[in-house]
Design a protein around this motif. Sequence first.
Motif, PDB file in Angstrom:
ATOM      1  N   MET A   1      61.321 -46.318  24.595  1.00 43.84           N
ATOM      2  CA  MET A   1      59.903 -46.402  24.217  1.00 43.84           C
ATOM      3  C   MET A   1      59.720 -45.839  22.800  1.00 43.84           C
ATOM      4  N   ILE A   2      59.130 -46.628  21.911  1.00 44.84           N
ATOM      5  CA  ILE A   2      58.800 -46.142  20.571  1.00 44.84           C
ATOM      6  C   ILE A   2      57.456 -45.419  20.681  1.00 44.84           C
ATOM      7  N   PRO A   3      57.405 -44.103  20.450  1.00 43.06           N
ATOM      8  CA  PRO A   3      56.151 -43.359  20.640  1.00 43.06           C
ATOM      9  C   PRO A   3      55.151 -43.649  19.528  1.00 43.06           C
ATOM     10  N   TYR A   4      53.870 -43.395  19.817  1.00 42.99           N
ATOM     11  CA  TYR A   4      52.880 -43.607  18.757  1.00 42.99           C
ATOM     12  C   TYR A   4      52.995 -42.534  17.683  1.00 42.99           C
ATOM     13  N   GLY A   5      53.560 -41.381  18.042  1.00 47.98           N
ATOM     14  CA  GLY A   5      53.758 -40.300  17.078  1.00 47.98           C
ATOM     15  C   GLY A   5      54.755 -39.296  17.614  1.00 47.98           C
ATOM     16  N   LYS A   6      55.433 -38.586  16.726  1.00 45.66           N
ATOM     17  CA  LYS A   6      56.368 -37.541  17.156  1.00 45.66           C
ATOM     18  C   LYS A   6      56.667 -36.613  15.983  1.00 45.66           C
ATOM     19  N   GLN A   7      57.154 -35.435  16.307  1.00 47.35           N
ATOM     20  CA  GLN A   7      57.492 -34.453  15.294  1.00 47.35           C
ATOM     21  C   GLN A   7      58.791 -34.830  14.573  1.00 47.35           C
ATOM     22  N   ASP A   8      58.984 -34.244  13.388  1.00 48.14           N
ATOM     23  CA  ASP A   8      60.217 -34.408  12.632  1.00 48.14           C
ATOM     24  C   ASP A   8      60.734 -33.007  12.301  1.00 48.14           C
ATOM     25  N   ILE A   9      61.778 -32.579  13.005  1.00 44.71           N
ATOM     26  CA  ILE A   9      62.298 -31.220  12.856  1.00 44.71           C
ATOM     27  C   ILE A   9      63.624 -31.263  12.101  1.00 44.71           C
ATOM     28  N   SER A  10      63.693 -30.545  10.989  1.00 39.99           N
ATOM     29  CA  SER A  10      64.886 -30.531  10.148  1.00 39.99           C
ATOM     30  C   SER A  10      65.748 -29.302  10.453  1.00 39.99           C
ATOM     31  N   ALA A  11      66.950 -29.294   9.886  1.00 40.89           N
ATOM     32  CA  ALA A  11      67.827 -28.123  10.020  1.00 40.89           C
ATOM     33  C   ALA A  11      67.171 -26.892   9.404  1.00 40.89           C
ATOM     34  N   GLN A  12      66.423 -27.093   8.323  1.00 41.78           N
ATOM     35  CA  GLN A  12      65.726 -25.972   7.688  1.00 41.78           C
ATOM     36  C   GLN A  12      64.651 -25.402   8.608  1.00 41.78           C
ATOM     37  N   ASP A  13      63.964 -26.280   9.336  1.00 37.30           N
ATOM     38  CA  ASP A  13      62.962 -25.819  10.304  1.00 37.30           C
ATOM     39  C   ASP A  13      63.628 -24.946  11.378  1.00 37.30           C
ATOM     40  N   ILE A  14      64.754 -25.414  11.891  1.00 39.89           N
ATOM     41  CA  ILE A  14      65.466 -24.676  12.938  1.00 39.89           C
ATOM     42  C   ILE A  14      65.946 -23.323  12.413  1.00 39.89           C
ATOM     43  N   ASP A  15      66.470 -23.317  11.197  1.00 42.18           N
ATOM     44  CA  ASP A  15      66.928 -22.055  10.599  1.00 42.18           C
ATOM     45  C   ASP A  15      65.778 -21.065  10.444  1.00 42.18           C
ATOM     46  N   ALA A  16      64.613 -21.568  10.061  1.00 47.18           N
ATOM     47  CA  ALA A  16      63.452 -20.687   9.870  1.00 47.18           C
ATOM     48  C   ALA A  16      63.062 -20.013  11.179  1.00 47.18           C
ATOM     49  N   VAL A  17      63.103 -20.777  12.277  1.00 47.63           N
ATOM     50  CA  VAL A  17      62.761 -20.206  13.582  1.00 47.63           C
ATOM     51  C   VAL A  17      63.839 -19.236  14.045  1.00 47.63           C
ATOM     52  N   TYR A 241      39.061 -12.871  21.594  1.00 52.72           N
ATOM     53  CA  TYR A 241      39.985 -13.606  22.463  1.00 52.72           C
ATOM     54  C   TYR A 241      41.410 -13.360  21.995  1.00 52.72           C
ATOM     55  N   ASN A 242      42.379 -13.736  22.797  1.00 48.24           N
ATOM     56  CA  ASN A 242      43.766 -13.683  22.357  1.00 48.24           C
ATOM     57  C   ASN A 242      44.167 -15.083  21.899  1.00 48.24           C
ATOM     58  N   TYR A 243      43.853 -15.388  20.656  1.00 44.03           N
ATOM     59  CA  TYR A 243      44.121 -16.697  20.083  1.00 44.03           C
ATOM     60  C   TYR A 243      45.199 -16.625  19.001  1.00 44.03           C
ATOM     61  N   ARG A 244      46.001 -15.565  19.011  1.00 41.03           N
ATOM     62  CA  ARG A 244      46.960 -15.365  17.924  1.00 41.03           C
ATOM     63  C   ARG A 244      48.080 -16.406  17.930  1.00 41.03           C
ATOM     64  N   MET A 245      48.563 -16.725  16.740  1.00 47.05           N
ATOM     65  CA  MET A 245      49.747 -17.554  16.551  1.00 47.05           C
ATOM     66  C   MET A 245      50.973 -16.654  16.512  1.00 47.05           C
ATOM     67  N   THR A 246      52.095 -17.118  17.079  1.00 47.19           N
ATOM     68  CA  THR A 246      53.326 -16.331  17.057  1.00 47.19           C
ATOM     69  C   THR A 246      54.040 -16.487  15.716  1.00 47.19           C
ATOM     70  N   GLU A 247      54.971 -15.574  15.445  1.00 47.84           N
ATOM     71  CA  GLU A 247      55.803 -15.657  14.251  1.00 47.84           C
ATOM     72  C   GLU A 247      56.713 -16.891  14.276  1.00 47.84           C
ATOM     73  N   LEU A 248      57.156 -17.274  15.474  1.00 41.82           N
ATOM     74  CA  LEU A 248      58.001 -18.460  15.594  1.00 41.82           C
ATOM     75  C   LEU A 248      57.258 -19.705  15.132  1.00 41.82           C
ATOM     76  N   GLN A 249      56.028 -19.845  15.607  1.00 42.55           N
ATOM     77  CA  GLN A 249      55.213 -21.005  15.220  1.00 42.55           C
ATOM     78  C   GLN A 249      54.930 -20.997  13.721  1.00 42.55           C
ATOM     79  N   ALA A 250      54.582 -19.817  13.209  1.00 42.13           N
ATOM     80  CA  ALA A 250      54.235 -19.726  11.787  1.00 42.13           C
ATOM     81  C   ALA A 250      55.428 -20.033  10.895  1.00 42.13           C
ATOM     82  N   ALA A 251      56.617 -19.557  11.270  1.00 44.52           N
ATOM     83  CA  ALA A 251      57.813 -19.839  10.474  1.00 44.52           C
ATOM     84  C   ALA A 251      58.097 -21.330  10.436  1.00 44.52           C
TER      85      ALA A 251
END
Length: 385
Positions: A1-17, A241-251
């Motif tokens: 199935m070709i999705p209507y949209g999806k994320q694009d995660i690079s090696a740099q993204d993974i390293d940042a997390v 409220y507890n609406y904080r973003m995590t460091e993982l998400q922000a990186a």
Amino acid sequence: MIPYGKQDISAQDIDAVLQVLQSDFLTQGPQVPAFEKAVTEFTGSKFGCAVNSATSALHIACLALGLKEGDVLWTTPVTFVASSNCGLYCGASIDFVDIDPNTYNLCPDKLEQKLVQAKKVDKLPKVLVAVHLCGQPCDMQKIQLLSKHYGFKVIEDASHAIGGSYQGSKIGSCTYSDITVFSFHPVKIVTTAEGGMAVTNEIGLCEKMNLFRSHGITRDESLMNEGSYGGWYYEQIELGYNYRMTELQAALGVSQMRRLEEFVLARHTLARRYDEKLKDLPITLPFQLENTYSGLHLYVIRLQLELIGKSHRQIFDELREKGIGVNLHYIPVHTQPYYRNMGFDWGDFPEAEKYYREAISIPMFHGMTLEQQDEVVASLKDVLV
């Protein structure tokens, strides 16, 4: 199935997390302010407040603008339910403004007509949420002029629109609004897995949103009712409220922002190719408002059903059966059972309902190959012709 949209995660993204996972901070560390800085520097806004979702961002934006019980929030019926639910969270009542049949965004002419009538019965909105559907900016100049004349605040729901611009200003600059909200859900242009952000040019609004995202608690002595009693001391000065973003998400967000313009340019390349390959089919292709640059989160076609001889559902189902992950953005909010229980009903906003009967979102995302796009085109031709 070709999705209507999806994320694009690079090696740099993974390293940042991974770097965050190996650091001392998984939450409330340096990455969240770094992400806020990346977004505000790109958009040209002054202040950012990163949170765990765009829904949370809409909620704290409404709270910061003082929306409360007895007030009214207006928005478009063609949006995700969060654009109106945020007003209900504050105890306000909701109403809608029908869409422009070309842009599919809230129509400024219909807005003006509705404001004239609302003023006569003393029911003007306190807040308007202008949604940039598919990434196409609303006509913000006209909306801002009306906001000044009628005295309401403006939130731009730019969940689809980061990377776009209007009249030479980046979406998120808040040139024509009080607050702009972004979404970083995986199908959006930039992702933090889940996440959102509200940006503004007013320090007071940002301070309020910072309070609301974290229990209404402050350690800033200038905001306290009493002076600090020591390094441990804090005060709750709002119900937050507890609406904080995590460091993982922000990186992940910081890393993704480095490729934002690449992401949007790829979408425009795919869109131009769709425009050319689909121009002879019995469909209406996306319209672009003058002096705007769309973030192009979605590529929506409208079916000319009178020329096709099939129903909307038939076409949708046949495309799904062929492995094309089409979707529909969105079911008009006023037709949802929860809102119909408030008194809304089919027939209230005819342009929005006509759009819903004809619209289909076809696949478009950064990593989409030309072969995948050709498969979508071939399937559309097979189903429609």
